[in-house]
Design a protein around this motif. Sequence first.
Motif, PDB file in Angstrom:
ATOM      1  N   LEU A  25      32.959  35.159  36.821  1.00  0.00           N
ATOM      2  CA  LEU A  25      33.231  34.192  37.879  1.00  0.00           C
ATOM      3  C   LEU A  25      32.825  34.771  39.226  1.00  0.00           C
ATOM      4  CD1 LEU A  25      34.505  31.409  38.546  1.00  0.00           C
ATOM      5  CD2 LEU A  25      36.676  32.606  38.825  1.00  0.00           C
ATOM      6  N   GLU A  26      32.179  33.953  40.054  1.00  0.00           N
ATOM      7  CA  GLU A  26      31.665  34.442  41.336  1.00  0.00           C
ATOM      8  C   GLU A  26      31.745  33.336  42.369  1.00  0.00           C
ATOM      9  OE1 GLU A  26      27.999  37.142  41.885  1.00  0.00           O
ATOM     10  OE2 GLU A  26      27.234  35.133  42.275  1.00  0.00           O
ATOM     11  N   TYR A  27      32.138  33.716  43.578  1.00  0.00           N
ATOM     12  CA  TYR A  27      32.190  32.783  44.703  1.00  0.00           C
ATOM     13  C   TYR A  27      31.265  33.293  45.800  1.00  0.00           C
ATOM     14  CZ  TYR A  27      36.469  31.208  42.364  1.00  0.00           C
ATOM     15  OH  TYR A  27      37.363  30.747  41.451  1.00  0.00           O
ATOM     16  N   LYS A  28      30.412  32.384  46.326  1.00  0.00           N
ATOM     17  CA  LYS A  28      29.461  32.755  47.372  1.00  0.00           C
ATOM     18  C   LYS A  28      29.628  31.814  48.560  1.00  0.00           C
ATOM     19  CE  LYS A  28      25.765  34.784  44.550  1.00  0.00           C
ATOM     20  NZ  LYS A  28      24.324  34.705  44.191  1.00  0.00           N
ATOM     21  N   TRP A  29      29.518  32.416  49.698  1.00  0.00           N
ATOM     22  CA  TRP A  29      29.477  31.620  50.931  1.00  0.00           C
ATOM     23  C   TRP A  29      28.635  32.398  51.944  1.00  0.00           C
ATOM     24  CZ3 TRP A  29      31.630  32.256  55.988  1.00  0.00           C
ATOM     25  CH2 TRP A  29      31.528  31.127  56.816  1.00  0.00           C
ATOM     26  N   LYS A  30      27.447  31.856  52.184  1.00  0.00           N
ATOM     27  CA  LYS A  30      26.469  32.538  53.026  1.00  0.00           C
ATOM     28  C   LYS A  30      26.210  33.938  52.471  1.00  0.00           C
ATOM     29  CE  LYS A  30      27.459  29.829  57.169  1.00  0.00           C
ATOM     30  NZ  LYS A  30      27.825  29.839  58.582  1.00  0.00           N
ATOM     31  N   PHE A  31      26.479  34.993  53.260  1.00  0.00           N
ATOM     32  CA  PHE A  31      26.228  36.338  52.756  1.00  0.00           C
ATOM     33  C   PHE A  31      27.475  36.981  52.139  1.00  0.00           C
ATOM     34  CE2 PHE A  31      27.250  36.577  57.249  1.00  0.00           C
ATOM     35  CZ  PHE A  31      28.252  37.530  57.281  1.00  0.00           C
ATOM     36  N   PHE A  32      28.575  36.221  52.050  1.00  0.00           N
ATOM     37  CA  PHE A  32      29.802  36.713  51.421  1.00  0.00           C
ATOM     38  C   PHE A  32      29.766  36.408  49.920  1.00  0.00           C
ATOM     39  CE2 PHE A  32      31.231  36.000  55.816  1.00  0.00           C
ATOM     40  CZ  PHE A  32      31.765  37.245  56.096  1.00  0.00           C
ATOM     41  N   VAL A  33      30.107  37.414  49.140  1.00  0.00           N
ATOM     42  CA  VAL A  33      30.149  37.274  47.679  1.00  0.00           C
ATOM     43  C   VAL A  33      31.488  37.832  47.183  1.00  0.00           C
ATOM     44  CG1 VAL A  33      29.091  37.865  45.477  1.00  0.00           C
ATOM     45  CG2 VAL A  33      27.655  37.507  47.501  1.00  0.00           C
ATOM     46  N   PHE A  34      32.195  37.035  46.395  1.00  0.00           N
ATOM     47  CA  PHE A  34      33.481  37.475  45.844  1.00  0.00           C
ATOM     48  C   PHE A  34      33.425  37.387  44.330  1.00  0.00           C
ATOM     49  CE2 PHE A  34      37.905  36.335  44.512  1.00  0.00           C
ATOM     50  CZ  PHE A  34      38.442  37.599  44.729  1.00  0.00           C
ATOM     51  N   ARG A  35      33.614  38.529  43.670  1.00  0.00           N
ATOM     52  CA  ARG A  35      33.605  38.606  42.221  1.00  0.00           C
ATOM     53  C   ARG A  35      34.975  39.092  41.746  1.00  0.00           C
ATOM     54  NH1 ARG A  35      27.652  41.408  41.150  1.00  0.00           N
ATOM     55  NH2 ARG A  35      26.420  39.578  41.825  1.00  0.00           N
ATOM     56  N   PRO A  36      35.869  38.207  41.307  1.00  0.00           N
ATOM     57  CA  PRO A  36      37.247  38.588  40.943  1.00  0.00           C
ATOM     58  C   PRO A  36      37.332  39.654  39.861  1.00  0.00           C
ATOM     59  CG  PRO A  36      37.028  36.196  41.094  1.00  0.00           C
ATOM     60  CD  PRO A  36      35.640  36.766  41.181  1.00  0.00           C
ATOM     61  N   ALA A  37      36.410  39.670  38.914  1.00  0.00           N
ATOM     62  CA  ALA A  37      36.492  40.632  37.815  1.00  0.00           C
ATOM     63  C   ALA A  37      36.363  42.070  38.301  1.00  0.00           C
ATOM     64  CB  ALA A  37      35.420  40.331  36.776  1.00  0.00           C
ATOM     65  N   LEU A  38      35.681  42.277  39.423  1.00  0.00           N
ATOM     66  CA  LEU A  38      35.526  43.633  39.946  1.00  0.00           C
ATOM     67  C   LEU A  38      36.816  44.165  40.572  1.00  0.00           C
ATOM     68  CD1 LEU A  38      31.995  43.362  41.626  1.00  0.00           C
ATOM     69  CD2 LEU A  38      32.565  44.268  39.368  1.00  0.00           C
ATOM     70  N   LEU A  39      37.777  43.278  40.834  1.00  0.00           N
ATOM     71  CA  LEU A  39      39.054  43.673  41.460  1.00  0.00           C
ATOM     72  C   LEU A  39      40.209  43.560  40.467  1.00  0.00           C
ATOM     73  CD1 LEU A  39      38.604  41.842  44.886  1.00  0.00           C
ATOM     74  CD2 LEU A  39      38.176  44.244  44.386  1.00  0.00           C
ATOM     75  N   TYR A  40      39.909  43.748  39.188  1.00  0.00           N
ATOM     76  CA  TYR A  40      40.931  43.611  38.147  1.00  0.00           C
ATOM     77  C   TYR A  40      42.047  44.636  38.333  1.00  0.00           C
ATOM     78  CZ  TYR A  40      43.097  43.570  33.540  1.00  0.00           C
ATOM     79  OH  TYR A  40      43.998  43.509  32.519  1.00  0.00           O
ATOM     80  N   LEU A  41      41.684  45.899  38.598  1.00  0.00           N
ATOM     81  CA  LEU A  41      42.695  46.945  38.769  1.00  0.00           C
ATOM     82  C   LEU A  41      43.590  46.669  39.976  1.00  0.00           C
ATOM     83  CD1 LEU A  41      43.911  49.682  38.026  1.00  0.00           C
ATOM     84  CD2 LEU A  41      42.128  50.776  39.411  1.00  0.00           C
TER      85      LEU A  41
END
Length: 387
Positions: A25-41
Motif C-alpha cells: 500500500l502506498e500514498y503519494k501526494w506531489k513529492f511526498f510518498v507514504f508506505r505504511p509497510a515500511l513503518l511496521y515496527l
Amino acid sequence: MASVLNTLASVAPPPFVLSDQYDGLEYKWKFFVFRPALLYLQACLLLALAIYVALALYGRAVNERKAAAFYAAINPLLIQQFSQPTSSSGVISDGPSDFFVFSTGRRVIASLHTILTLLPRQDPLQLIWQYAWSAYDLRYEPYDALTFDFTIDTDAAAVIPDCIWAVVRKSELTSIRNSRWDLTFTRTTDHPSLGSTLSVLSEFADVTDVFFKLVLPHTSTSLPAVITSALPYLRVFSITDQPQERPSVSALATKSKRVILTFDLPKDVDSILPLLEGTFTLVDVLASGKVALRPVTRAKIKKVREDVEKVIKEEAAKEKREEADEDKRNARRKAEEERIAKLSASEQKKVISPLPLIFRAFMSAQLLEREHKRAIKKSQGKLVRKA
C-alpha cells in the motif's frame, strides 16, 4: 570551514534511498510518498505504548473505585466511634495504589490509621512481575492489603500490661517475623478455638490464657470467636507494646502501645465489621485495668524488655566509639597531610618514602597534583609578564 564541513559529512548518516521494488500500500501526494509497510515496527511500538497507557489508566481507575467503595462502607463506623473520623477530604491518596484515612477524637484511642495498600494495577509490568515471582516463590503472595493501626492514648497505655500477643494466619508465619521486629519476641503455638488456619504468637503462655478468657461486654462474645468471625480475610491481629521496626536509642523512650489488624481487602466490608467493633470494645476493656497478668509473667516480660534495650544501647555505644575512632584517624591523617604540604618538594619525597604503601601512593598523588598546579601558575605568570 571546509574541514568542519568534511567532519560533519563523515559522521552524517547516509541518505535514505526509496526503493522502486515495493508492491504494498502506498500514498503519494506531489513529492511526498507514504508506505505504511515500511513503518511496521514503529506502528507496533506505538500500539504497545497505547495499550500500556490504556491499561495503566484503567488500573488506576480500578484502584480508585476500590478505595472509594471501601471508604463508603467503613465511614459510618468511623463516624460512630470518633469525633473527627476523617480529614476534610475523606480518603487521602498517596499515589495510585496507596490510600489512607486518619481518625482521631475518641476516649482511650489517640488515633486510628486506616491504610489501604492495593496492587499496582496502574503499572502492568510491575503487576506481571509480582504474579510471576509468586509462581516462583510460593511464600510470596500479592494481595490488596487493608491495615487498621490503633494507637492507644498515653494515659490508657499506662494501665494496659506490657506484652506482645498476636493471632496470625499460618501462611504469614514465614514472612511476618521478617517484616515486624516486635513479633520476633514471640513463640508460635496453635489453639483449638482458632481452627486450623490460624496460629498464636505470644511471649508466654499466660498471656494467651488471659486474652482467650476475655468476654467482650455488650456482645457476651469471647475474643477468639470475634477474631475468627473475620475469616477468611484476617491475616494478623496483634496487640503490642513494641515498634514494628527495630528502634534506635532515642526512640526507646517514645514507645506506644498499639493494636494492629491486617486483612485481605474483602469484597464485602461488612464481613470484617464485627471484628473491628470488637476491637474498639477490647481497647476499652484493656484500658479499664481489668486485664492483668500474673506478677511472675510481668517480671519475665520486664526482664526481656530490659535485656533488649541494653543490647540496643550497647550496639549504639559501639557504633559511636567506632565513629569517634574513625574521626580521630581522619583528623590525624589530615594533620599529617597539612604538615607534609608545608615542606619543600625534596623534603616531601624524603618523608613520603618510608610511609606505608597505600598512604605513600596517596601522598604521592597529592604531591604530583600540587606540583602540577604550581607549574600551571608559573606558566600563567610567564605569559602575563611576556604580554
